[in-house]
Design a protein around this motif. Sequence first.
Motif, short mmCIF file in Angstrom:
data_model
loop_
_atom_site.label_atom_id
_atom_site.label_comp_id
_atom_site.label_asym_id
_atom_site.label_seq_id
_atom_site.Cartn_x
_atom_site.Cartn_y
_atom_site.Cartn_z
N SER A 190 63.94 68.64 38.13
CA SER A 190 63.00 69.66 37.67
C SER A 190 63.43 71.03 38.19
N LEU A 191 64.40 71.06 39.11
CA LEU A 191 64.92 72.34 39.62
C LEU A 191 66.31 72.67 39.07
N PHE A 192 67.14 71.62 38.94
CA PHE A 192 68.54 71.83 38.55
C PHE A 192 68.97 70.84 37.47
N ASN A 193 70.06 71.15 36.79
CA ASN A 193 70.76 70.14 36.00
C ASN A 193 72.26 70.28 36.25
N TYR A 194 72.98 69.22 35.96
CA TYR A 194 74.43 69.28 36.11
C TYR A 194 75.02 70.08 34.97
N THR A 195 76.01 70.88 35.28
CA THR A 195 76.71 71.60 34.22
C THR A 195 77.82 70.69 33.69
N SER A 196 78.45 71.07 32.62
CA SER A 196 79.54 70.25 32.09
C SER A 196 80.80 70.50 32.93
N GLY A 197 81.78 69.63 32.79
CA GLY A 197 83.03 69.83 33.52
C GLY A 197 83.00 69.28 34.93
N LEU A 198 82.17 68.25 35.15
CA LEU A 198 82.11 67.62 36.46
C LEU A 198 82.54 66.16 36.36
N THR A 199 83.12 65.64 37.43
CA THR A 199 83.51 64.23 37.51
C THR A 199 83.01 63.68 38.85
N ASN A 200 82.48 62.48 38.83
CA ASN A 200 82.02 61.87 40.08
C ASN A 200 83.17 61.33 40.90
N LEU A 201 83.16 61.64 42.20
CA LEU A 201 84.04 60.95 43.13
C LEU A 201 83.20 59.81 43.70
N ASN A 202 83.76 58.60 43.74
CA ASN A 202 83.02 57.46 44.26
C ASN A 202 83.57 57.05 45.61
N PHE A 203 82.67 56.94 46.58
CA PHE A 203 83.03 56.55 47.94
C PHE A 203 82.38 55.20 48.24
N TYR A 204 83.16 54.28 48.80
CA TYR A 204 82.60 52.99 49.20
C TYR A 204 82.91 52.77 50.67
N TRP A 253 80.96 68.20 54.32
CA TRP A 253 81.76 69.41 54.49
C TRP A 253 82.94 69.10 55.41
N GLN A 254 84.14 69.18 54.89
CA GLN A 254 85.38 68.93 55.63
C GLN A 254 85.50 67.52 56.21
N THR A 255 84.76 66.57 55.62
CA THR A 255 84.87 65.19 56.08
C THR A 255 84.45 64.24 54.96
N ILE A 256 84.94 63.02 55.02
CA ILE A 256 84.43 62.00 54.10
C ILE A 256 83.79 60.85 54.90
N CYS A 257 83.60 61.12 56.19
CA CYS A 257 82.97 60.15 57.07
C CYS A 257 81.71 60.73 57.71
N PRO A 258 80.62 60.89 56.96
CA PRO A 258 79.39 61.44 57.55
C PRO A 258 78.72 60.42 58.47
N GLN A 259 77.72 60.88 59.21
CA GLN A 259 76.99 59.99 60.13
C GLN A 259 76.21 58.91 59.37
N THR A 260 75.57 59.32 58.28
CA THR A 260 74.80 58.37 57.47
C THR A 260 75.27 58.50 56.03
N TYR A 261 75.08 57.45 55.26
CA TYR A 261 75.56 57.45 53.88
C TYR A 261 74.39 57.60 52.92
N GLU A 262 74.31 58.76 52.30
CA GLU A 262 73.20 59.06 51.38
C GLU A 262 73.80 59.42 50.02
N ASN A 263 73.21 58.88 48.98
CA ASN A 263 73.71 59.24 47.66
C ASN A 263 73.23 60.62 47.25
N THR A 264 73.97 61.25 46.35
CA THR A 264 73.58 62.56 45.82
C THR A 264 72.32 62.36 44.98
N ASN A 265 71.30 63.16 45.27
CA ASN A 265 70.02 63.00 44.58
C ASN A 265 69.47 64.37 44.21
N ILE A 266 69.81 64.80 43.02
CA ILE A 266 69.41 66.13 42.57
C ILE A 266 68.00 66.07 41.97
N ASN A 267 67.18 67.09 42.29
CA ASN A 267 65.85 67.19 41.70
C ASN A 267 66.00 67.87 40.32
#
Length: 268
Positions: free
Chosen positions: A120-134, A104-118
Amino acid sequence: MHTLLLQSLFPLLLITSFLLINVELSLSQYEQHTNCNEDINCGGGISLSYPFWGVNRANYCGLPGFEVKCVDNAPMINMSNINYRILKTNSSAPSVTVARQDYWQTICPQTYENTNINFSLFNYTSGLTNLNFYYGCSTSIPGLNSSSQSCDTNNDNVTYATRSPPSDPVSNGICTTGVSIPVFTTAAVALEANRTTIEEALDGGFELGLQIDNGQCNTCVGSGGTCGLNTTTGGFSCFCLDQAYASVCNATVPGALGMSVPSLVILL
Ligand SMILES: *[C@@H]1O[C@H](CO)[C@@H](O)[C@H](O)[C@H]1NC(C)=O
Ligand SMILES: *[C@@H]1O[C@H](CO)[C@@H](O)[C@H](O)[C@H]1NC(C)=O
Ligand SMILES: *[C@@H]1O[C@H](CO)[C@@H](O)[C@H](O)[C@H]1NC(C)=O
Ligand SMILES: *[C@@H]1O[C@H](CO)[C@@H](O)[C@H](O)[C@H]1NC(C)=O
Ligand SMILES: *[C@@H]1O[C@H](CO)[C@@H](O)[C@H](O)[C@H]1NC(C)=O
Ligand SMILES: *[C@@H]1O[C@H](CO)[C@@H](O)[C@H](O)[C@H]1NC(C)=O
Ligand SMILES: *[C@@H]1O[C@H](CO)[C@@H](O)[C@H](O)[C@H]1NC(C)=O
Ligand SMILES: *[C@@H]1O[C@H](CO)[C@@H](O)[C@H](O)[C@H]1NC(C)=O
Ligand SMILES: *[C@@H]1O[C@H](CO)[C@@H](O)[C@H](O)[C@H]1NC(C)=O
């Protein structure tokens, strides 16, 4: 005299005992009905109902995994150790728009964790693009049109792009960590064209569909009930004014009223 007094009091007694029995019989179900009828409101203008629970909604008002907490006046859902800030809901889809709280309002978090959606609870909707951070890249990433900046959180630097490089820069040792975060494709396009910032693109969040049977809840609500969980069976429960039903309120006369008449007769 005595009989007369009793006689004059009789209607009052009748009404009083009738009301008492009525209240006693319906209280516990009524509580579930009214408890689950309240939305979660963290103060930021977003209202959440079934399948969400937490804060003022008991666990039987939602489904496991959809627990919400309020942080900084915003509703959050915690998945795989990451808090997702709920920005918007669409109950007819049903879906939620969420943003990662650690980004939130930063691209430099304390720890680097990948997005990990469950899933069985959610799915991605269409119209999304991944931003890749290295993070911690020793050179620029070959074949990738990217931007870089330093991160003072970890004395590190971050390189980001709206596309993926031809080969993974983490596995070939150019960068130490990679993180992917979806955004709306419209935001990714705007970012590529310099019409928005990376922070604004991220803070717009991404949409997740809810993996629930929405029709079940709509039917229950349509019959005057509130949606919830049968904590014994783990199945759906429709909390009505008289009792809990498996799917829909279908008593024509409120059940508590119907039951109190025979018990009153016995009492007298
Ligand atoms: C996904 O959520 C369900 C419901 O809360 C839970 O039982 C399951 O363990 C979760 N899966 C993962 C991988 O966390
Ligand atoms: C998410 O929940 C886990 C387990 O309850 C907890 O350890 C973790 O601190 C939570 N994460 C956040 C960001 O609140
Ligand atoms: C909510 O979702 C429905 C179904 O996907 C869609 O038609 C509608 O436009 C959405 N509403 C908003 C406000 O986005
Ligand atoms: C997400 O799940 C819902 C309900 O299971 C389904 O209707 C929808 O097509 C799925 N969306 C995507 C993008 O897979
Ligand atoms: C990141 O930092 C390292 C060490 O300071 C430096 O060698 C490297 O050039 C930087 N990478 C980028 C992409 O700025
Ligand atoms: C790289 O991105 C810039 C805008 O950031 C754009 O002008 C340029 O065309 C892009 N180059 C390639 C090869 O995609
Ligand atoms: C975007 O802005 C940056 C810095 O402000 C500039 O270097 C770059 O050329 C711009 N790209 C486009 C496509 O305008
Ligand atoms: C839960 O399900 C059981 C078995 O069907 C039923 O006896 C009970 O009344 C239900 N309770 C609620 C709160 O829905
Ligand atoms: C609900 O209605 C159906 C059909 O009218 C009936 O068969 C069923 O017994 C009712 N259930 C309850 C709990 O009253």
